[in-house]
Scaffold this active site. Structure first.
Site, PDB file in Angstrom:
ATOM      1  N   ASP A 200       0.835  -1.203   0.000  1.00 41.69           N
ATOM      2  CA  ASP A 200       0.000   0.000   0.000  1.00 41.69           C
ATOM      3  C   ASP A 200       0.864   1.245   0.000  1.00 41.69           C
ATOM      4  OD1 ASP A 200       0.788   0.431   2.594  1.00 41.69           O
ATOM      5  OD2 ASP A 200      -1.162   0.129   3.496  1.00 41.69           O
ATOM      6  N   ILE A 201       0.218   2.367  -0.188  1.00 41.41           N
ATOM      7  CA  ILE A 201       0.907   3.654  -0.327  1.00 41.41           C
ATOM      8  C   ILE A 201       1.184   4.220   1.059  1.00 41.41           C
ATOM      9  CG2 ILE A 201       0.717   5.993  -1.260  1.00 41.41           C
ATOM     10  CD1 ILE A 201      -1.292   4.777  -3.325  1.00 41.41           C
ATOM     11  N   GLU A 243      -6.083   2.226  -0.851  1.00 42.06           N
ATOM     12  CA  GLU A 243      -4.764   2.346  -1.468  1.00 42.06           C
ATOM     13  C   GLU A 243      -3.972   1.047  -1.353  1.00 42.06           C
ATOM     14  OE1 GLU A 243      -4.053   3.467   2.873  1.00 42.06           O
ATOM     15  OE2 GLU A 243      -5.680   3.456   1.420  1.00 42.06           O
TER      16      GLU A 243
END
Length: 324
Positions: A200-201, A243
């Site tokens: 994920d970001i 995300e």
């Protein structure tokens, strides 16, 4: 056998039936009569208008001389039962879109390049019980064909839409999970390694708060495009939520997967997303877990990758960690 008849100037005799030319010409069906050598004997107005060939120009000639798009060997084989069994033959558009390549002369809104056709071929039996000629009926089924093709296309689009995440073009969570379950079963049966990745970001909330949700969506979209470039067609990549992304590298050990994870990490770190005059940079964290027969189900496998992702974030982000 009757001599070839030009229905533009005279009535037609089909078998023992006498058919006025006015009737043949008024029917919205193509009517052609051919002999054993496929020489044309009757050619009605429907065929004249759509084929751009006058009856007097084609009658007496071989059908194949005027319509080279018709494969001679194929048609003769197809029509063979008409002569040998006195049995009708049907050619439907689903098997062959057309026999005669006629233009689709419908309104400009017509999406077809040519007329879709159903064709019925039936024997003409003379008074001695012999078949020396056959009649060919050509039906314009363009509207029905386009309707069916359009419905099939719509169903395919709906099928795709039910599988794909609208923002990223990757598989959505539901369909990804279905495929992941199948891949897990395959791993159980085979003795080949596969590795699951969760990523994920980093600090994504900060991106949304600073630049807005549209900017956040653009970052997610750009990262998805990056992931597509880094995985193979045989791999399974999807947007797992928000995300977060999930990937399974098929037939890949965790050592192989490290190279992919590092490539994604480095490319994401160098990526610059432009939005409303702002340049946005970001990093990602990844967790890797190679399949093990000790995992009690697919979700246990994915949970191990998620635990490795959590460890990567705890360790400072912008890195990958491997589940031990």
């Amino acid at each position: 056998m009757n001599a070839p008849t030009d229905i533009s100037s005279a009535d037609a005799h089909i078998g023992s039936s006498y058919i006025p030319s006015e009737l043949l010409d008024s029917i919205e069906v193509g009517i052609a009569v051919l002999d054993r050598n496929f020489n044309v004997q009757v050619w009605n107005k429907f065929l004249e208008n759509h084929g751009a060939k006058k009856a007097e120009a084609i009658i007496g000639d071989s059908l194949f001389t005027h319509f080279p798009e018709i494969e001679e060997r194929w048609l003769k084989t197809k029509v063979d039962p008409v002569f040998n069994l006195k049995s009708p033959v049907f050619i439907i558009w689903e098997q062959r879109p057309y026999l005669f390549k006629f233009d689709c002369n419908r309104p400009v809104t017509c999406a077809a390049e040519f007329m879709y056709q159903n064709v019925t071929v039936f024997p003409i039996v003379d008074k001695n019980g012999h078949v020396e000629r056959f009649c060919m009926l050509v039906y314009d089924v363009t509207e029905q064909a386009l309707g069916k093709l359009g419905m099939e296309h719509l169903n395919e689009e709906l099928k795709t839409a039910s599988r794909v995440d609208g923002l990223t073009g990757l598989y959505n969570r539901r369909y990804w999970q279905e495929r992941f379950d199948e891949m897990h079963k395959l791993c159980v049966r085979r003795d080949k390694p596969s590795t699951a990745l969760m990523l994920d970001i980093d600090h994504f909330k900060r991106i949304n708060d600073t630049y807005g949700h549209q900017a956040g969506d653009k970052v997610i979209k750009m990262l998805a495009a990056l992931i597509k470039r880094c995985v193979r067609e045989t791999d399974l990549a999807g947007r797992y939520g928000g995300e977060e992304f999930a990937i399974v590298l098929n037939d890949s050990s965790v050592e192989d997967a490290q190279a992919v994870a590092e490539r994604i990490r480095q490319l994401a770190q160098r990526l610059v997303v432009e939005h409303d005059g702002e340049s946005i940079t970001f990093t990602v964290s990844l967790g890797l877990a190679q399949f093990s027969p000790d995992f009690k189900g697919a979700m246990a496998w994915l949970e191990c990758a998620d635990q490795a992702l959590y460890k990567a974030k705890e360790g400072g982000r912008n890195q990958y960690c491997i589940y031990a």
